[in-house]
Design an enzyme around this catalytic site. Structure first.
Site, short mmCIF file in Angstrom:
data_model
loop_
_atom_site.label_atom_id
_atom_site.label_comp_id
_atom_site.label_asym_id
_atom_site.label_seq_id
_atom_site.Cartn_x
_atom_site.Cartn_y
_atom_site.Cartn_z
N ARG A 1 28.05 36.69 118.37
CA ARG A 1 28.87 35.48 118.27
C ARG A 1 30.35 35.82 118.47
NH1 ARG A 1 28.80 30.14 116.23
NH2 ARG A 1 26.54 30.26 116.17
N PHE B 1 36.34 17.77 106.84
CA PHE B 1 35.81 16.44 107.11
C PHE B 1 35.77 16.22 108.63
CE2 PHE B 1 37.66 16.22 102.87
CZ PHE B 1 36.64 15.62 102.15
N CYS C 1 25.08 18.39 108.33
CA CYS C 1 25.74 17.99 107.08
C CYS C 1 25.03 16.90 106.29
CB CYS C 1 27.17 17.54 107.39
SG CYS C 1 28.24 18.85 108.00
N PHE C 2 24.72 15.78 106.93
CA PHE C 2 24.29 14.62 106.17
C PHE C 2 23.07 14.90 105.31
CE2 PHE C 2 26.28 11.06 108.98
CZ PHE C 2 27.53 11.50 108.60
#
Length: 702
Positions: A75, A221, A335-336
């Site tokens: 990576r 966020f 995420c959710f």
């Protein structure tokens, strides 16, 4: 090392509380009023979708040197290469502008991008580095971001719901082992509430004598696909700290970094636990809205209502707002679901079982939506998929990202394969090996996948001889909607802002957010594309466009012209004649672009007061001529946007020719619009039978 005691205190801004005696309000408090140290070097542990973009933007917008470290050598090698490991609009340009692609201890030559081939101005000194030398980066840093993965546990107590904090603990122990000077440790990963307490205890128990660690929570966020824009112009920056003088100083130090490009009013401080929970709460509420509108979509299909019209009407209510009310096959991403499961597990741990059931229902509805869409497809195809070919367009969980984690497409493809269907998959950004990895990890039989699934390089290849096309990702190139006469909704106007990182509207101009026009026809095709691939520029206050024929970059300055005025551009001089629009249009520096009800559509690349040419650029503009041979979809804003993107990324696919797709499909030709991005009447005129979530399908005459 002794830990300061925990204390319950109000969640009002820390800086406001510490200066309350002086009668100051939060908005007027200067960061210098709280003594804090200056950060010169930051280390980010973790180079994924959060760590990479966050580090790049901090290096680009601040005076801090940032090193990204990861134990995954492949990576890190990808971050140093010309092909980044993740796709995010605007990311590559920022990385090129500030990156040496190596750790400073390994190489001291700066990387300066070629001004003729990069839309970001070169910097004099590299400030972003990538390395696998974790220990050296920890030792060098004043402040450390912990941005490691926190997946859902797949074993032991909490399996399937609790967060797996192995990587967080390993990173914390590495910091404690290596650090010989005081450090600020910032919890950036999404973690369960009170994880910071565990981090503080591990650091305290393993710290070298005399070394102090201050722990902060600074949740991200970011929305994938718009992460760079979210970082450059965030709604808010949340910083959580302990309610101690040392905690306040640490918070002030981190705030001082963000304050170099984010207005002070948007930097909110609170206690550690509130900060941690705010991220989980935000994602849970966003996911709840999606599950709510998806639940309504089933009612719409049964009654003949149109879910787009219903959600549009609801979104006009100022108490609800229009965002995250788009029906689809279910939410995805990392995420959710993970964050809701965190809340479920936390609730159960606190014996709040009714609360856990409430939030679990959001996940259950999401899974139900995927299965319901699958069953509708099977029913339309005469309750038999065996031997039939289904073309799946889109595999990422949303457009403008290469992220496939928890993508609804994984579930649907697995369901199709289980029904013995042949599946051809195309996604413009997702790599083939990533598709195979997701499908195998989903539990599908590897041999059956190998026999029945193919990953195609073009949408046309995927659709040849297909019995049905299933649209699973809302990529602009898949849409056939006309944009003539469209009025852009508030949430769809925001992405149209020109991305000029040095001239973002300040918080004082955010009142524009509440002033938008409602479309007179809620069923009209809606503009859903973001001009987010435009590159941040330090060249001026206008939009930067690169001529693909000669590589020359032009900066068009933004003005607010009147009738008969002209708009100059530089370098190169010249002018463009302007005509007055039906009403005044904000300049390119405005946050939004208004679209007249009775006038021509305004492109995000259009200058104030100027009508579109057939290619979406102002009449007489040289870039319009330069791009005229690249676009095959001049009648649509997405097509114009693709024409513009040619000047930024090179060759880019234009919007699909659905007539061409129809000519190669088996009859009856089915299209299943999982994202409601298609004009059904146009497809029906081509002989398609169209089914969409939350809408009645094509009526077939007997």
């Amino acid at each position: 090392m002794a830990l300061p005691p925990d204390a319950a205190f109000a969640s009002a801004n820390i800086f406001e509380r510490t200066t309350a005696a002086a009668g100051r309000s939060n908005g007027s408090i200067g960061i210098g009023e709280i003594p804090h140290k200056t950060v010169k070097r930051i280390t980010c542990m973790g180079s994924g979708f959060v760590g990479g973009p966050t580090s790049a933007v901090i290096a680009y917008k601040s005076d801090v040197e940032v090193t990204v470290v990861d134990i995954n050598a492949d990576r890190i090698a990808a971050w140093k290469s010309k092909s980044l490991p993740i796709y995010e609009p605007g990311l590559d340009e920022i990385v090129q502008a500030v990156s040496a692609r190596v750790h400073p201890s390994q190489h001291h030559d700066s990387h300066e991008p070629n001004a003729a081939s990069d839309n970001v101005a070169p910097v004099r000194q590299a400030k972003l580095f990538f390395s696998t030398d974790v220990d050296q980066a920890i030792a060098d840093a004043d402040l450390i971001f912990v941005c490691v993965n926190t997946p859902t546990k797949t074993h032991g107590i909490g399996k399937g719901s609790a967060a797996d904090l192995d990587f967080v603990e390993a990173a914390t122990r590495s910091i404690a082992r290596v650090a010989t000077q005081d450090k600020i440790v910032v919890e950036k990963s999404t973690v369960p509430c009170r994880t910071a307490h565990s981090i503080r205890e591990i650091l305290a128990a393993n710290a070298h004598p005399g070394v102090r660690f201050d722990v902060l929570s600074n949740p991200e966020f970011l929305a994938e696909g718009t992460a760079i824009r979210d970082l450059l112009n965030p709604d808010r920056i949340i910083i959580g700290s302990m309610p101690t003088p040392a905690g306040y100083r640490a918070a002030a130090t981190l705030a001082g970094i963000y304050e170099q490009w984010v207005s002070r009013e948007r930097i909110i401080t609170m206690n550690l636990w509130s900060s941690e929970l705010s991220k989980l709460a935000a994602n849970a509420m966003l996911a709840q809205r999606i599950s709510s509108v998806n639940a309504l979509s089933a009612i719409c299909e049964a009654t003949g209502a149109d879910v787009d019209e219903v959600s549009y009407a609801c979104g006009l209510d100022s108490r609800i707002g229009p965002q995250m009310l788009k029906a689809g096959p279910g939410f995805g991403g990392s995420c959710f679901q993970k964050d809701i499961f965190n809340i479920v597990y936390l609730s159960e741990s606190l014996h709040l079982y009714e609360i856990a059931d409430y939030w679990r229902a959001v996940i259950n509805m999401n899974e139900h939506q995927k299965q319901r869409f699958t069953k509708r497809i099977i029913a339309c195809l005469y309750n038999n998929l065996a031997g039939k070919k289904l073309a799946v367009l889109g595999f990422a969980f949303k457009k403008n990202t290469s992220d496939t984690r928890e993508s609804p497409a994984i579930t649907l493809v697995s369901n199709f394969v289980a029904e013995r269907a042949r599946v051809a998959i195309y996604d413009p950004r997702v790599q083939e090996d990533q598709v195979w990895r997701e499908l195998v990890n989903s539990g599908s039989d590897a041999e059956m996948l190998k026999r029945n699934v193919s990953v195609c390089r073009t949408a046309y290849e995927a659709c040849v001889a297909a019995d049905a096309v299933v649209v699973m990702t809302e990529w602009d190139e898949f849409s056939n909607k006309s944009t003539s006469g469209v009025t852009v909704r508030k949430e769809e106007r925001k992405p149209l802002a020109t991305l000029n990182v040095n001239n973002y509207p300040s918080a004082s101009t955010s009142s524009q957010d509440t002033d938008y026009d409602a479309s007179r026809s809620p069923s009209s095709p809606q503009l859903d594309g973001a001009a987010s691939f435009w590159v941040p520029s330090r060249r001026g206050t206008g939009v930067v466009i690169k001529d693909p024929s000669n590589g020359q970059i032009k900066t068009f300055t933004s003005q607010r012209p009147t009738s008969g005025s002209s708009l100059s551009h530089s370098p190169g001089g010249g002018s463009v004649s302007l005509r007055s629009p039906p009403r005044q249009i904000p300049s390119l520096q405005s946050r939004y672009v208004d679209v007249p009800h009775d006038g021509p559509l305004i492109s995000p690349y259009q200058f104030p007061g100027e009508y579109l040419t057939s290619e979406g650029f102002p009449t007489g503009c040289e870039i319009a001529k330069a791009t005229s041979t690249h676009s095959t979809a001049a009648s649509s804003i997405e097509g114009r946007r693709q024409a513009a993107e040619v000047t930024h990324k090179g060759a880019t696919a234009s919007r699909l020719d659905w007539a061409r797709i129809a000519s190669g499909m088996r009859k009856p030709r089915f299209v299943f619009d999982g994202r409601n991005i298609l004009d059904h009447s146009k497809l029906e005129a081509l002989g398609f039978r169209v089914e969409a979530i939350g809408k009645r399908g094509t009526v077939v005459s007997e």
